[in-house]
Write an enzyme that holds these catalytic residues in place. Sequence first.
Site, PDB file in Angstrom:
ATOM      1  N   ARG A 125      42.592  31.001  25.952  1.00  0.00           N
ATOM      2  CA  ARG A 125      41.132  31.784  26.110  1.00  0.00           C
ATOM      3  C   ARG A 125      40.496  30.741  27.001  1.00  0.00           C
ATOM      4  NH1 ARG A 125      37.759  30.849  21.675  1.00  0.00           N
ATOM      5  NH2 ARG A 125      36.560  29.377  23.020  1.00  0.00           N
ATOM      6  N   GLU A 144      36.235  25.801  30.420  1.00  0.00           N
ATOM      7  CA  GLU A 144      37.433  25.044  30.110  1.00  0.00           C
ATOM      8  C   GLU A 144      38.325  26.151  29.718  1.00  0.00           C
ATOM      9  OE1 GLU A 144      38.076  23.306  26.475  1.00  0.00           O
ATOM     10  OE2 GLU A 144      36.905  24.492  25.367  1.00  0.00           O
ATOM     11  N   ASN A 146      41.161  27.006  26.758  1.00  0.00           N
ATOM     12  CA  ASN A 146      42.035  26.508  25.704  1.00  0.00           C
ATOM     13  C   ASN A 146      43.246  26.938  25.594  1.00  0.00           C
ATOM     14  OD1 ASN A 146      39.238  25.797  24.129  1.00  0.00           O
ATOM     15  ND2 ASN A 146      38.686  27.722  25.178  1.00  0.00           N
ATOM     16  N   SER A 151      40.408  30.403  19.232  1.00  0.00           N
ATOM     17  CA  SER A 151      39.884  31.397  17.958  1.00  0.00           C
ATOM     18  C   SER A 151      39.084  32.412  18.374  1.00  0.00           C
ATOM     19  CB  SER A 151      39.327  30.574  16.990  1.00  0.00           C
ATOM     20  OG  SER A 151      38.294  29.910  17.419  1.00  0.00           O
ATOM     21  N   LYS A 305      41.060  18.312  29.443  1.00  0.00           N
ATOM     22  CA  LYS A 305      40.186  18.363  30.573  1.00  0.00           C
ATOM     23  C   LYS A 305      40.709  17.537  31.665  1.00  0.00           C
ATOM     24  CE  LYS A 305      37.182  19.905  27.200  1.00  0.00           C
ATOM     25  NZ  LYS A 305      37.761  20.288  25.904  1.00  0.00           N
ATOM     26  N   LYS A 364      32.682  14.329  29.767  1.00  0.00           N
ATOM     27  CA  LYS A 364      33.715  14.796  28.604  1.00  0.00           C
ATOM     28  C   LYS A 364      35.049  14.120  28.438  1.00  0.00           C
ATOM     29  CE  LYS A 364      32.854  19.833  29.733  1.00  0.00           C
ATOM     30  NZ  LYS A 364      33.419  21.065  29.892  1.00  0.00           N
ATOM     31  N   GLU A 368      38.910  18.488  21.676  1.00  0.00           N
ATOM     32  CA  GLU A 368      38.464  19.916  21.654  1.00  0.00           C
ATOM     33  C   GLU A 368      37.640  20.119  20.355  1.00  0.00           C
ATOM     34  OE1 GLU A 368      39.793  22.047  23.776  1.00  0.00           O
ATOM     35  OE2 GLU A 368      40.906  20.649  25.003  1.00  0.00           O
ATOM     36  N   GLY A 369      37.230  21.282  20.381  1.00  0.00           N
ATOM     37  CA  GLY A 369      36.743  21.767  18.998  1.00  0.00           C
ATOM     38  C   GLY A 369      35.009  21.598  18.986  1.00  0.00           C
ATOM     39  N   ARG A 450      30.110  34.251  23.136  1.00  0.00           N
ATOM     40  CA  ARG A 450      29.108  33.379  22.150  1.00  0.00           C
ATOM     41  C   ARG A 450      27.950  33.128  22.814  1.00  0.00           C
ATOM     42  NH1 ARG A 450      33.471  28.667  22.005  1.00  0.00           N
ATOM     43  NH2 ARG A 450      33.603  29.217  24.048  1.00  0.00           N
TER      44      ARG A 450
HETATM   45  P1  ADP Z   1      35.321  21.837  23.602  1.00  0.00           P
HETATM   46  O1  ADP Z   1      36.774  21.759  23.961  1.00  0.00           O
HETATM   47  O2  ADP Z   1      34.711  20.895  22.683  1.00  0.00           O
HETATM   48  O3  ADP Z   1      35.168  23.273  23.187  1.00  0.00           O
HETATM   49  P2  ADP Z   1      33.944  22.320  26.073  1.00  0.00           P
HETATM   50  O4  ADP Z   1      34.234  21.865  27.386  1.00  0.00           O
HETATM   51  O5  ADP Z   1      34.185  23.943  25.918  1.00  0.00           O
HETATM   52  O6  ADP Z   1      34.719  21.723  25.003  1.00  0.00           O
HETATM   53  O7  ADP Z   1      32.403  22.231  25.843  1.00  0.00           O
HETATM   54  C1  ADP Z   1      31.813  22.529  24.772  1.00  0.00           C
HETATM   55  C2  ADP Z   1      30.419  23.232  25.024  1.00  0.00           C
HETATM   56  O8  ADP Z   1      29.717  22.364  25.918  1.00  0.00           O
HETATM   57  C3  ADP Z   1      30.814  24.565  25.840  1.00  0.00           C
HETATM   58  O9  ADP Z   1      30.959  25.522  24.882  1.00  0.00           O
HETATM   59  C4  ADP Z   1      29.381  24.723  26.469  1.00  0.00           C
HETATM   60  O10 ADP Z   1      28.285  24.988  25.558  1.00  0.00           O
HETATM   61  C5  ADP Z   1      28.938  23.215  26.842  1.00  0.00           C
HETATM   62  N1  ADP Z   1      29.385  22.895  28.120  1.00  0.00           N
HETATM   63  C6  ADP Z   1      30.817  22.323  28.343  1.00  0.00           C
HETATM   64  N2  ADP Z   1      30.880  22.137  29.827  1.00  0.00           N
HETATM   65  C7  ADP Z   1      29.828  22.458  30.065  1.00  0.00           C
HETATM   66  C8  ADP Z   1      29.135  22.502  31.514  1.00  0.00           C
HETATM   67  N3  ADP Z   1      29.873  22.049  32.653  1.00  0.00           N
HETATM   68  N4  ADP Z   1      27.741  22.825  31.850  1.00  0.00           N
HETATM   69  C9  ADP Z   1      27.067  23.426  30.666  1.00  0.00           C
HETATM   70  N5  ADP Z   1      27.300  23.239  29.311  1.00  0.00           N
HETATM   71  C10 ADP Z   1      28.603  23.092  29.451  1.00  0.00           C
HETATM   72 MG    MG Z   2      35.074  24.957  24.428  1.00  0.00          MG
END
Ligand code: ADP
Ligand code: MG
Length: 474
Positions: A125, A144, A146, A151, A305, A364, A368-369, A450
């Site tokens: 996803r 990102e 996944n 899910s 990442k 970052k 994940e999660g 979401r």
């Molecule tokens: P995870 O693997 O924990 O889901 P993500 O990279 O998806 O990591 O980041 C988690 C959440 O943080 C995202 O769902 C989003 O809401 C926020 N986020 C992540 N990266 C960014 C970004 N570059 N700009 C704004 N919000 C972000």
């Molecule tokens: Mg995410």
Amino acid sequence: MATNWGNLLQDEQQLEELARQAVDRALAEGVLLRTSQEPTSSDVVSYAPFTLFPSLVPSALLEQAYAVQMDFNLLVDAVSQNAAFLEQTLASTIKRDDFTARLFDIHKQVLKEGIAQTVFLGLNRSDYMFQCSADGSPVLKQIEINTISASFGGLASRTPAVHRHVLSVLSKTKEAAKILSNNPSKGLALGIAKAWELYGSANALVLLIAQEKERNIFDQRAIENELLARNIHVIRRRFEAISEKGSLDQDRRLFVDGQEIAVVYFRDGYMPCQYSLQNWEARLLLERSCAVKCPDIATQLAGTKKVQQELSRAGMLEMLLPGQPEAVARLRATFAGLYSLDMGEEGDQAIAEALAAPSRFVLKPQREGGGNNLYGEEMVQALKRLKDTEERASYILMEKIEPEPFDNCLLRPGSPVQVVQCVSELGIFGVYVRQGKTLVMNKHVGHLLRTKAIEHADGGVAAGVAVLDNPYPV
Ligand code: ADP
Ligand code: MG
């Protein structure tokens, strides 16, 4: 993006009545989670949090996200097959990040022994937010991808009926008809079914690696149900059971409790806390087998990442997808700014920029999660601490996406109905199946929207921050 539901959001009494109807419809449709008090039992369940109204999403961005999904499938598949790229990309990270290092060790071990698996299945996803550009127009930017345990494909097929219901109650029939139908779990199951079929053993099963406490069981059941409808049987086991009851025969066929396994589908194994020593051994056993892993260890690594950041480097997409300039252009258009923090001048400069303008960046780690990223003052403190240590290489820096907020109501069990300022994140589910060198399936199979209140920097429905939503195309 302005809201279509402006006036409706002002009438508190009407909102409360609508919310009661929406919640009952959600329960009736199966938009369900187990409760945090009883995460191992389905005796008591509640609704998964969701928005009262669908959120506006520009059709053009929805189409763009769908159109680039097959490219992302190809890209992930290409990365997973490129051992040299993975090794080079993750070299600095695995020195300082124990979790990635352990995954990488298994990857190396399997490569050394020779990969027994001949059929490969990707269920991923790709997530995006809508960056508000200088002229005010929204631009699709990837957050990102996944590649493991992506899910909410199951619950996302049940929320359209809820939003149609809300709009129908308001006699907004035309608007209700605009809510897109969506069935990711069916598409994900078709991918698993294809992999199962190519594995080629009529009595073999699908093994779902499950967590002990699984609140999101109904999301997973949606996929299991689709498989059962095709006469493909699924067993759910924890890693612990695999280390006790799993074995390989001399052809490295995988057996669990004496039953042959065609496909292993991970809904566990993406966080360090999910692995004991015993679980790492179980993961290695699974990876050594010829069963189709979803994902195999290389594909899980392709979703880190660090890989995402390296892919944004000039020339990388061209190297991985040679002769496909259109795919490369589509992919690159969705990339936000991504910066390596490896030791050296480039990393030093990225850190200096982030310290000078913290609100423009996200830090970052390889996790994940949800709940792992650092923003604002926390990011500044972490960068100051990491600056002169090699540990910084286990993180990446990313440009912070700033979507334009809008109003919606987030409905959660036990919480009052309240209008809050929100932003959304769009995910597109992708499925591909490869047999040897031949790609036999490559498609997009649905979406997930979401939405979260703007006060939360991080996201995630399972993390308790975001809620389920539907795009209302405009
Ligand atoms: P995870 O693997 O924990 O889901 P993500 O990279 O998806 O990591 O980041 C988690 C959440 O943080 C995202 O769902 C989003 O809401 C926020 N986020 C992540 N990266 C960014 C970004 N570059 N700009 C704004 N919000 C972000
Ligand atoms: Mg995410």
